[in-house]
Design a protein around this motif. Sequence first.
Motif, PDB file in Angstrom:
ATOM      1  N   VAL A  70      48.103  39.447  36.249  1.00  0.00           N
ATOM      2  CA  VAL A  70      47.504  38.350  36.804  1.00  0.00           C
ATOM      3  C   VAL A  70      46.573  38.228  37.912  1.00  0.00           C
ATOM      4  O   VAL A  70      45.463  38.161  38.050  1.00  0.00           O
ATOM      5  N   PRO A  71      47.362  38.752  39.091  1.00  0.00           N
ATOM      6  CA  PRO A  71      46.473  39.096  40.325  1.00  0.00           C
ATOM      7  C   PRO A  71      45.215  40.070  40.305  1.00  0.00           C
ATOM      8  O   PRO A  71      43.907  39.855  40.531  1.00  0.00           O
ATOM      9  N   LEU A  72      45.572  41.076  39.326  1.00  0.00           N
ATOM     10  CA  LEU A  72      44.469  42.016  39.203  1.00  0.00           C
ATOM     11  C   LEU A  72      43.373  41.545  38.365  1.00  0.00           C
ATOM     12  O   LEU A  72      42.228  41.735  38.765  1.00  0.00           O
ATOM     13  N   VAL A  73      43.549  40.910  37.304  1.00  0.00           N
ATOM     14  CA  VAL A  73      42.600  40.260  36.468  1.00  0.00           C
ATOM     15  C   VAL A  73      41.781  39.297  37.184  1.00  0.00           C
ATOM     16  O   VAL A  73      40.362  39.321  37.180  1.00  0.00           O
ATOM     17  N   LEU A  74      42.431  38.517  38.050  1.00  0.00           N
ATOM     18  CA  LEU A  74      41.764  37.404  38.571  1.00  0.00           C
ATOM     19  C   LEU A  74      40.918  38.282  39.628  1.00  0.00           C
ATOM     20  O   LEU A  74      39.651  37.812  39.652  1.00  0.00           O
ATOM     21  N   VAL A  75      41.260  38.717  40.497  1.00  0.00           N
ATOM     22  CA  VAL A  75      40.644  39.469  41.453  1.00  0.00           C
ATOM     23  C   VAL A  75      39.473  40.435  41.009  1.00  0.00           C
ATOM     24  O   VAL A  75      38.329  40.176  41.478  1.00  0.00           O
ATOM     25  N   SER A  76      39.813  41.167  40.045  1.00  0.00           N
ATOM     26  CA  SER A  76      38.773  42.269  39.820  1.00  0.00           C
ATOM     27  C   SER A  76      37.724  41.448  38.942  1.00  0.00           C
ATOM     28  O   SER A  76      36.431  41.772  38.953  1.00  0.00           O
ATOM     29  N   LEU A  77      38.021  40.422  38.082  1.00  0.00           N
ATOM     30  CA  LEU A  77      37.085  39.868  37.440  1.00  0.00           C
ATOM     31  C   LEU A  77      36.178  38.803  38.092  1.00  0.00           C
ATOM     32  O   LEU A  77      34.990  38.971  37.895  1.00  0.00           O
ATOM     33  N   VAL A  78      36.732  38.129  39.319  1.00  0.00           N
ATOM     34  CA  VAL A  78      35.867  37.318  40.310  1.00  0.00           C
ATOM     35  C   VAL A  78      34.909  38.515  40.778  1.00  0.00           C
ATOM     36  O   VAL A  78      33.791  38.063  40.796  1.00  0.00           O
ATOM     37  N   CYS A  79      35.450  39.863  41.192  1.00  0.00           N
ATOM     38  CA  CYS A  79      34.585  40.601  42.117  1.00  0.00           C
ATOM     39  C   CYS A  79      33.333  40.981  40.862  1.00  0.00           C
ATOM     40  O   CYS A  79      32.395  41.039  41.292  1.00  0.00           O
ATOM     41  N   GLY A  80      33.808  41.366  39.510  1.00  0.00           N
ATOM     42  CA  GLY A  80      33.034  41.893  38.843  1.00  0.00           C
ATOM     43  C   GLY A  80      31.884  40.840  38.257  1.00  0.00           C
ATOM     44  O   GLY A  80      30.776  41.213  38.252  1.00  0.00           O
ATOM     45  N   PHE A 171      38.665  31.190  34.025  1.00  0.00           N
ATOM     46  CA  PHE A 171      38.532  30.524  35.439  1.00  0.00           C
ATOM     47  C   PHE A 171      38.064  31.625  36.419  1.00  0.00           C
ATOM     48  O   PHE A 171      37.050  31.416  37.161  1.00  0.00           O
ATOM     49  N   SER A 172      38.246  32.791  35.976  1.00  0.00           N
ATOM     50  CA  SER A 172      37.844  33.940  36.858  1.00  0.00           C
ATOM     51  C   SER A 172      36.453  34.078  36.818  1.00  0.00           C
ATOM     52  O   SER A 172      35.425  34.176  37.884  1.00  0.00           O
ATOM     53  N   ILE A 173      35.871  33.893  35.663  1.00  0.00           N
ATOM     54  CA  ILE A 173      34.268  34.013  35.486  1.00  0.00           C
ATOM     55  C   ILE A 173      33.476  32.961  36.220  1.00  0.00           C
ATOM     56  O   ILE A 173      32.715  33.261  36.872  1.00  0.00           O
ATOM     57  N   LEU A 174      34.019  31.599  35.909  1.00  0.00           N
ATOM     58  CA  LEU A 174      33.376  30.369  36.468  1.00  0.00           C
ATOM     59  C   LEU A 174      33.467  30.717  37.950  1.00  0.00           C
ATOM     60  O   LEU A 174      32.654  30.380  38.648  1.00  0.00           O
ATOM     61  N   LEU A 175      34.699  31.093  38.593  1.00  0.00           N
ATOM     62  CA  LEU A 175      34.678  31.205  40.135  1.00  0.00           C
ATOM     63  C   LEU A 175      33.481  32.322  40.455  1.00  0.00           C
ATOM     64  O   LEU A 175      33.085  32.116  41.503  1.00  0.00           O
ATOM     65  N   GLY A 176      33.586  33.336  39.886  1.00  0.00           N
ATOM     66  CA  GLY A 176      32.658  34.335  40.151  1.00  0.00           C
ATOM     67  C   GLY A 176      31.417  33.936  40.276  1.00  0.00           C
ATOM     68  O   GLY A 176      30.719  34.185  41.166  1.00  0.00           O
TER      69      GLY A 176
END
Length: 430
Positions: A70-80, A171-176
């Motif tokens: 979860v931390p890896l997907v969240l952080v890398s997808l936000v960055c991506g 969520f990660s995409i929206l946050l990004g």
Amino acid sequence: MSDSSSSLSRIRHRITTYILIALLAGAVFGLILNLVGQGEEGTFGREYLADGLFELMRIIFMNLLQMLVVPLVLVSLVCGTASMTDISALGRIGLKAVGFYLCTTMLAISMALGMAYLVQPGIGAEVPEVAEEELFAGEEAPSLLETIGNVFPSNPFAALAEGNMLQVIVFSILLGIAIVLAGEPGRKVLKGFQQLNDVIIQLVWMVMLIAPLGVFAIIAANLAREGFMDIFNLAQYFFLVLGILLFHGFVVYPLILRGIGGLNPLTFLRKMRPVQMFAFGTASSNATIPVNLTNTRERLGVDNKVGSFTIPLGATINMDGTAIMQGVATVWIANVSGVDLSLTQYLIVIVTATLASIGTAGVPGVGLIMLTMVLTAVGLPIENVAILLGIDRLLDMVRTAVNVTGDATASCVIAKSENALDEDVFRADN
Ligand code: ASP
């Protein structure tokens, strides 16, 4: 400090070899235990090793892997997402990924059904009685509306805590996107995420260091408990599934890589070896996300903006190997139940097995449970699934390796089409 980091980096370079040695050593050790009768209930080998020490090692290893996801997907997808200069690229990559995953899964299941139709596994097979307590409860297919609606999280923290991957992705995409739109404050937040990304990659490597031990324990315990005995009873089913899995993994994906991506499949397969071994050892696409994502970015040269989305999405919805098993298993069960499947039923199997594999969580053994959904859709009895359970573990390991290879294939092909593949890194001997 520099001494320890240089010895760490030496270990990193050899991690594939160590995992391979661990796989083989675990297999040999587990088989020996099984052959000398130490896999039976009540023996020392079973109580203290397979169900004792090795089980503890398995739990620690799998928990640590899950801890990263979860931390890896969240952080890398936000960055991506936040690194995309053109937000419309996001929709394009999304469509390409979903299209790729659906097409390859349909191809896989059609191929499996075609082969099973030719071979007709299970005809004339002696099927043991299934004990009452082993009976499978059927799986209900969730409604389409519900499935689509539930992709959107009402509480992102709950989604993160539960590891609900599709909700975490949304969520990660929206946050990004919000980070991009927020201007200066967004840039500061992004910097924080990028630094966190570097830290989490170190965490991935730390967990990787114990991977050989974890893989050894899992393989040794499985083989000690089960040996290879059941395979002989269901040889035709087993080898048919295995053959199609290997064909899909080593012929179909390479052809796609070469044909659509113009990439060298041998380089790809060589670099995928550690990821495949990892998936084989853990039988979990989900637990393989950190390794697959790191490998795809750092060794295959896929830009983070593509890989951070396609790998976790693929681990959640793209299960070609699972669909292959479900196709052959459906024909096998129809044959042992004396049912002749009609053409319409074959078509229903293609659609439901595609949906079932999308709905299969990337964890060990779930593909077989989801098979009940396919069987129910064509009116086949579900109790014989329990017979396949005996040999499913080994097939699960192989199909998981195929599943994750599909995710990485999609990532490379999509990255290439988006000009987001660093071909020097892809070709490099890294
Ligand atoms: N173990 C498989 C995976 O994680 C799912 C399954 O087919 O059971 O990809």
